[in-house]
Scaffold this motif. Structure first.
Motif, PDB file in Angstrom:
ATOM      1  N   GLY A 165      -0.002   7.832  67.088  1.00  0.00           N
ATOM      2  CA  GLY A 165      -1.431   7.856  66.776  1.00  0.00           C
ATOM      3  C   GLY A 165      -1.785   9.028  65.890  1.00  0.00           C
ATOM      4  N   ILE A 166      -1.196  10.177  66.200  1.00  0.00           N
ATOM      5  CA  ILE A 166      -1.472  11.373  65.401  1.00  0.00           C
ATOM      6  C   ILE A 166      -0.990  11.166  63.965  1.00  0.00           C
ATOM      7  CG2 ILE A 166      -0.875  13.801  65.099  1.00  0.00           C
ATOM      8  CD1 ILE A 166      -0.824  14.077  68.110  1.00  0.00           C
ATOM      9  N   VAL A 167       0.235  10.635  63.828  1.00  0.00           N
ATOM     10  CA  VAL A 167       0.773  10.399  62.481  1.00  0.00           C
ATOM     11  C   VAL A 167      -0.134   9.442  61.714  1.00  0.00           C
ATOM     12  CG1 VAL A 167       2.685   9.371  61.212  1.00  0.00           C
ATOM     13  CG2 VAL A 167       3.144  10.874  63.126  1.00  0.00           C
ATOM     14  N   SER A 168      -0.612   8.415  62.393  1.00  0.00           N
ATOM     15  CA  SER A 168      -1.496   7.452  61.735  1.00  0.00           C
ATOM     16  C   SER A 168      -2.762   8.132  61.213  1.00  0.00           C
ATOM     17  CB  SER A 168      -1.829   6.343  62.732  1.00  0.00           C
ATOM     18  OG  SER A 168      -3.041   5.753  62.428  1.00  0.00           O
ATOM     19  N   GLY A 169      -3.369   8.997  62.033  1.00  0.00           N
ATOM     20  CA  GLY A 169      -4.554   9.714  61.587  1.00  0.00           C
ATOM     21  C   GLY A 169      -4.251  10.648  60.430  1.00  0.00           C
ATOM     22  N   VAL A 170      -3.100  11.299  60.500  1.00  0.00           N
ATOM     23  CA  VAL A 170      -2.700  12.228  59.450  1.00  0.00           C
ATOM     24  C   VAL A 170      -2.519  11.485  58.117  1.00  0.00           C
ATOM     25  CG1 VAL A 170      -0.752  13.603  58.651  1.00  0.00           C
ATOM     26  CG2 VAL A 170      -1.689  13.989  60.920  1.00  0.00           C
ATOM     27  N   MET A 171      -1.900  10.307  58.187  1.00  0.00           N
ATOM     28  CA  MET A 171      -1.699   9.503  56.968  1.00  0.00           C
ATOM     29  C   MET A 171      -3.036   9.173  56.302  1.00  0.00           C
ATOM     30  SD  MET A 171       1.531   8.631  56.603  1.00  0.00           S
ATOM     31  CE  MET A 171       2.705   7.397  56.976  1.00  0.00           C
ATOM     32  N   LEU A 172      -4.020   8.798  57.136  1.00  0.00           N
ATOM     33  CA  LEU A 172      -5.341   8.486  56.582  1.00  0.00           C
ATOM     34  C   LEU A 172      -5.930   9.712  55.899  1.00  0.00           C
ATOM     35  CD1 LEU A 172      -7.438   6.214  58.936  1.00  0.00           C
ATOM     36  CD2 LEU A 172      -6.465   5.726  56.701  1.00  0.00           C
ATOM     37  N   ALA A 173      -5.774  10.871  56.551  1.00  0.00           N
ATOM     38  CA  ALA A 173      -6.308  12.105  55.972  1.00  0.00           C
ATOM     39  C   ALA A 173      -5.624  12.413  54.647  1.00  0.00           C
ATOM     40  CB  ALA A 173      -6.120  13.267  56.957  1.00  0.00           C
ATOM     41  N   VAL A 196     -10.702  16.425  59.813  1.00  0.00           N
ATOM     42  CA  VAL A 196     -10.349  15.018  60.023  1.00  0.00           C
ATOM     43  C   VAL A 196      -9.152  14.916  60.967  1.00  0.00           C
ATOM     44  CG1 VAL A 196      -9.691  12.883  58.876  1.00  0.00           C
ATOM     45  CG2 VAL A 196     -11.175  14.514  57.703  1.00  0.00           C
ATOM     46  N   ILE A 197      -8.144  15.769  60.716  1.00  0.00           N
ATOM     47  CA  ILE A 197      -6.942  15.727  61.560  1.00  0.00           C
ATOM     48  C   ILE A 197      -7.270  16.171  62.988  1.00  0.00           C
ATOM     49  CG2 ILE A 197      -4.664  16.751  61.897  1.00  0.00           C
ATOM     50  CD1 ILE A 197      -4.311  16.801  58.929  1.00  0.00           C
ATOM     51  N   ILE A 198      -8.078  17.242  63.106  1.00  0.00           N
ATOM     52  CA  ILE A 198      -8.431  17.715  64.451  1.00  0.00           C
ATOM     53  C   ILE A 198      -9.058  16.603  65.270  1.00  0.00           C
ATOM     54  CG2 ILE A 198     -10.014  19.195  65.736  1.00  0.00           C
ATOM     55  CD1 ILE A 198      -9.520  21.401  63.889  1.00  0.00           C
ATOM     56  N   ARG A 199     -10.062  15.955  64.696  1.00  0.00           N
ATOM     57  CA  ARG A 199     -10.797  14.958  65.468  1.00  0.00           C
ATOM     58  C   ARG A 199      -9.951  13.732  65.771  1.00  0.00           C
ATOM     59  NH1 ARG A 199     -14.023  15.450  68.620  1.00  0.00           N
ATOM     60  NH2 ARG A 199     -16.049  14.624  68.071  1.00  0.00           N
ATOM     61  N   SER A 200      -9.158  13.260  64.781  1.00  0.00           N
ATOM     62  CA  SER A 200      -8.393  12.042  65.051  1.00  0.00           C
ATOM     63  C   SER A 200      -7.267  12.340  66.041  1.00  0.00           C
ATOM     64  CB  SER A 200      -7.855  11.444  63.751  1.00  0.00           C
ATOM     65  OG  SER A 200      -6.841  12.252  63.226  1.00  0.00           O
ATOM     66  N   SER A 201      -6.615  13.510  65.908  1.00  0.00           N
ATOM     67  CA  SER A 201      -5.544  13.837  66.857  1.00  0.00           C
ATOM     68  C   SER A 201      -6.106  14.001  68.261  1.00  0.00           C
ATOM     69  CB  SER A 201      -4.839  15.125  66.452  1.00  0.00           C
ATOM     70  OG  SER A 201      -4.406  15.061  65.131  1.00  0.00           O
ATOM     71  N   GLU A 202      -7.297  14.591  68.350  1.00  0.00           N
ATOM     72  CA  GLU A 202      -7.876  14.774  69.682  1.00  0.00           C
ATOM     73  C   GLU A 202      -8.097  13.428  70.367  1.00  0.00           C
ATOM     74  OE1 GLU A 202     -11.797  16.239  69.970  1.00  0.00           O
ATOM     75  OE2 GLU A 202     -11.610  16.416  72.134  1.00  0.00           O
ATOM     76  N   GLU A 203      -8.603  12.457  69.585  1.00  0.00           N
ATOM     77  CA  GLU A 203      -8.787  11.114  70.141  1.00  0.00           C
ATOM     78  C   GLU A 203      -7.477  10.593  70.718  1.00  0.00           C
ATOM     79  OE1 GLU A 203     -11.638   8.976  70.074  1.00  0.00           O
ATOM     80  OE2 GLU A 203     -12.577  10.940  69.790  1.00  0.00           O
ATOM     81  N   MET A 204      -6.396  10.820  69.967  1.00  0.00           N
ATOM     82  CA  MET A 204      -5.098  10.299  70.388  1.00  0.00           C
ATOM     83  C   MET A 204      -4.586  11.011  71.641  1.00  0.00           C
ATOM     84  SD  MET A 204      -4.567   7.853  68.588  1.00  0.00           S
ATOM     85  CE  MET A 204      -5.959   7.356  67.601  1.00  0.00           C
ATOM     86  N   SER A 248     -16.424  20.824  63.738  1.00  0.00           N
ATOM     87  CA  SER A 248     -15.495  20.069  62.895  1.00  0.00           C
ATOM     88  C   SER A 248     -16.134  18.772  62.429  1.00  0.00           C
ATOM     89  CB  SER A 248     -14.144  19.826  63.559  1.00  0.00           C
ATOM     90  OG  SER A 248     -14.244  19.777  64.923  1.00  0.00           O
ATOM     91  N   ASP A 249     -17.024  18.186  63.248  1.00  0.00           N
ATOM     92  CA  ASP A 249     -17.784  17.035  62.742  1.00  0.00           C
ATOM     93  C   ASP A 249     -18.613  17.447  61.536  1.00  0.00           C
ATOM     94  OD1 ASP A 249     -16.777  15.272  64.505  1.00  0.00           O
ATOM     95  OD2 ASP A 249     -18.458  15.339  65.898  1.00  0.00           O
ATOM     96  N   VAL A 250     -19.266  18.611  61.648  1.00  0.00           N
ATOM     97  CA  VAL A 250     -20.082  19.093  60.535  1.00  0.00           C
ATOM     98  C   VAL A 250     -19.213  19.353  59.309  1.00  0.00           C
ATOM     99  CG1 VAL A 250     -21.407  21.078  59.736  1.00  0.00           C
ATOM    100  CG2 VAL A 250     -21.926  20.049  61.934  1.00  0.00           C
ATOM    101  N   MET A 251     -18.022  19.929  59.555  1.00  0.00           N
ATOM    102  CA  MET A 251     -17.134  20.265  58.448  1.00  0.00           C
ATOM    103  C   MET A 251     -16.650  18.987  57.751  1.00  0.00           C
ATOM    104  SD  MET A 251     -14.080  22.982  58.694  1.00  0.00           S
ATOM    105  CE  MET A 251     -12.835  23.146  57.444  1.00  0.00           C
ATOM    106  N   THR A 252     -16.500  17.908  58.515  1.00  0.00           N
ATOM    107  CA  THR A 252     -16.137  16.637  57.884  1.00  0.00           C
ATOM    108  C   THR A 252     -17.192  16.236  56.866  1.00  0.00           C
ATOM    109  OG1 THR A 252     -15.364  16.068  60.082  1.00  0.00           O
ATOM    110  CG2 THR A 252     -15.263  14.348  58.434  1.00  0.00           C
ATOM    111  N   GLY A 253     -18.445  16.619  57.131  1.00  0.00           N
ATOM    112  CA  GLY A 253     -19.524  16.214  56.244  1.00  0.00           C
ATOM    113  C   GLY A 253     -19.745  17.150  55.065  1.00  0.00           C
TER     114      GLY A 253
END
Lengths: 303, 328
Positions: free
Chosen positions: A214-222, A172-180, A130-135
């Motif tokens: 936190g998840i909602v915040s990441g989703v908004m950015l995405a 983007v959502i996977i990685r940010s939600s995982e952090e949260m 998913s990091d690669v897919m972000t790129g």
């Protein structure tokens, strides 16, 4: 005994001079120079930001009005007037549909990574990928949806664009939600398990609510990022001049219209591009600010 | 001894178990989606682009996408070298400009700025990252490109006579749309990415190292040079590679300001083309093998960016492991 008492004080060791002025001139200059370079770097980055915001606002505000936001796009680029109504509609519909596809998938994926997979080989592979897919460039995602969806159904559509944007949002959502999810203390899970809740029950009713802001915040950015994506929309959505509020059939977005009009030599088209740019910036900024507000509330809760 | 209440059965197998398995399956398949999409990208696109792949696709810089003389002897030529060249030049300019700026900002934020200013600046840099690339493109084509022409002219007048530099800084295009303009716009766009990763890297430098430097009487710069930079070199390299990957894939801003001419020239003030830019530019008018060639360029772009990203992650991870070792 008396000899020590009469010893002159001057013989005591002189304390080192620790004042800044005691440093050799060269070291002081290098220090000051490097610090001002860091400040300069900041300035170099902030000047373009200020200029972009200034130009978009000043030139967009002259064009923008309620009519601009709802009127149809003129079908000749050189014609004066008209608006961006179809592009506003398209941006909302396409980004909304993309979010509706990517959010559940992304959050479920992040639950797998943090609650089930943790550090096993599959989870690590998915994390890296998913990091690669972000790129992966957005234009490639557009081409991918073209060959795998548009060529199959033989029609360019808003739905195809939503698919492409959804693919861009997913990692983007996977990685940010995982952090949260990782921030949720293990005690909560253990407490829930001790009460006899199943794993899925624990996840849905304890872990997710704890991490939701936190998840909602990441989703908004995405979402903000996706709303500004241009290339996939240009490749797979086709174009329209009248509003299309459905996912079927060709559609257009603000970003695609900016791209199209910016390359035109006619002042009328360029003006519409500035107006669309201001509209898009406002939408993106709203989501970004909302995301920051939500995440700052989360930070307080955590403390 | 009292008999345990039979209703408190803790090993009930019937209910909930299926829900658990179902939920697990849902989550796993969502995770798999990433792998499936990536695999599908490669497979479907290669399949579609196959007719366009030939030796000249990778070695020729001639781009004649439409049959020049109908049924005549001349054939369309799909050589992508000029686009590859443009992509490399533009991202090289972007990285060269963006790296010192980002590292400077990251150092400023971690080592110099007071706490209150720090949050404000981080917000501003986030804002820079939030600006859509098409807005940068619009600003670039209508404001920056015309404004840069006199600057380019001046640089050309000053350095044009110097042997090697002269060929880099040749006669500028009157529109200002050039490799240089595209590179500069890209630099602005990758600064936030490099800055944020560099900041994370600098933040992992152990306090004891810094305090040791202070105790030896180092100035702030000497502390940075002696304790922060050596410690974070690997991580910063990773950040730079990630920025490079982003620069190579950036499409719209480059498509607008690079000037759209198919040529390989050392002159940075000339207009050129880039891989992603030609895909969006000529997509609407392409058919058949022409479309396949554009998709083929997408495959090339995909492979390059995936490789660049993998290398960057690898470098960052190795640097992290090393740092953790040093901090322990």
């Amino acid at each position: 005994m008396t000899t020590t008492a009469t010893r002159p004080a001057a013989a005591a060791p002189v304390p080192a001079d620790l004042r800044r002025s005691a440093l050799p001139l060269r070291r002081r200059l290098t220090d000051g120079f490097s610090k001002s370079l860091m400040g300069l770097a900041l300035l170099i980055a902030l000047i373009p930001l200020g200029l972009v915001i200034y130009h978009v606002t000043s030139r967009g505000i002259a064009v923008i009005s309620w009519d601009f936001l709802i009127e149809d796009i003129p079908n000749s680029a050189r014609r004066i007037g008209g608006g961006m109504g179809p592009a506003v509609a398209g941006t909302l519909v396409i980004t909304g549909a993309a979010a509706a596809m990517a959010i559940p998938l992304g959050v479920l994926g992040s639950i797998y990574l943090n609650e089930y997979g943790k550090q096993n080989a599959l989870a690590r592979l998915i994390r890296t990928m998913s990091d690669v897919m972000t790129g992966v460039p957005s234009v490639v995602m557009g081409l991918f949806i073209y060959v795998s969806y548009v060529l199959v159904v033989k029609e360019q559509s808003g739905f195809a664009a939503a698919l492409a944007l959804g693919c861009l949002m997913l990692p983007v959502i996977i990685r940010s939600s995982e952090e949260m999810l990782r921030l949720v203390p293990d005690e909560l899970r253990q407490a829930s398990a001790a009460l006899g809740a199943r794993r899925w029950k624990t996840t849905v009713s304890v872990v997710l609510p704890a991490a939701i802001s936190g998840i909602v915040s990441g989703v908004m950015l995405a979402i903000a990022r996706a709303a500004g994506e241009t290339a996939p929309v240009v490749l797979v959505a086709g174009t329209v001049f009248a509003s299309n509020w459905s996912l079927e059939g060709a559609n257009t977005t603000l970003a695609a219209q900016i791209f199209k009009n910016a390359g035109e030599p006619f002042p009328a088209a360029q003006e519409r591009a500035w107006g669309a740019a201001l509209t898009l910036m406002v939408i993106v900024l709203l989501f970004t600010v909302a995301s920051r507000l939500i995440s700052s509330r989360f930070a307080i809760k955590e403390r | 001894m009292t008999v345990l209440d039979k209703s408190a059965q803790l090993t009930r197998k019937d209910r909930g178990r299926h829900a658990d398995r179902l939920f697990w399956a849902l989550c796993v398949s969502a995770g798999f989606a990433v792998l499936v999409i990536l695999a599908l990208i490669l497979v479907t696109m290669v399949k579609q682009a196959y007719p366009a792949f030939s030796a000249e696709f990778f070695t020729s810089s001639t781009w004649i996408p439409n049959d020049p003389d109908g049924d005549g002897p001349a054939k369309p030529v799909y050589g992508t070298l000029a686009f590859l060249y443009g992509t490399l030049v533009v991202s090289a300019i972007a990285v060269i400009v963006a790296v010192p700026v980002s590292v400077g900002i990251a150092l400023f934020l971690t080592e110099l700025a007071p706490r209150r200013i720090r949050t404000a600046i981080v917000t501003l840099i986030d804002l820079l990252a939030a600006v859509p690339s098409v807005v940068f493109g619009l600003w670039g084509i209508l404001v920056v490109a015309p404004a840069m022409v006199p600057v380019y002219q001046w640089i050309h007048d000053v350095l044009g006579g110097v042997p090697l530099l002269g060929s880099l800084f040749g006669e500028p295009r009157s529109s200002g749309r050039s490799f240089m303009t595209a590179g500069l716009i890209l630099a602005i766009m990758i600064v936030p990415i490099i800055t944020s990763i560099a900041r994370e890297v600098f933040a992992t430098v152990p306090d004891s190292d810094k305090q040791a430097a202070w105790a030896l009487g180092a100035t702030r710069w000497e502390m940075i040079k002696g304790a922060v930079l050596p410690h974070s070199f690997g991580g910063v390299v990773g950040a730079v590679i990630l920025g490079l990957g982003r620069a190579m894939g950036e499409t719209i801003a480059v498509a607008l300001v690079i000037g759209s001419s198919v040529q390989i020239t050392a002159n940075l003030f000339e207009s050129g083309y880039a891989l992603p830019a030609i895909i969006v530019d000529q997509w609407g008018e392409s058919t058949g093998v022409f479309t396949a060639a554009l998709i083929g360029m997408g495959v090339v772009l995909f492979v390059i960016t995936v490789l660049v990203n993998l290398v960057a992650r690898f470098v960052v991870r190795r640097a992290e492991i090393r740092m953790r070792g040093a901090a322990a």
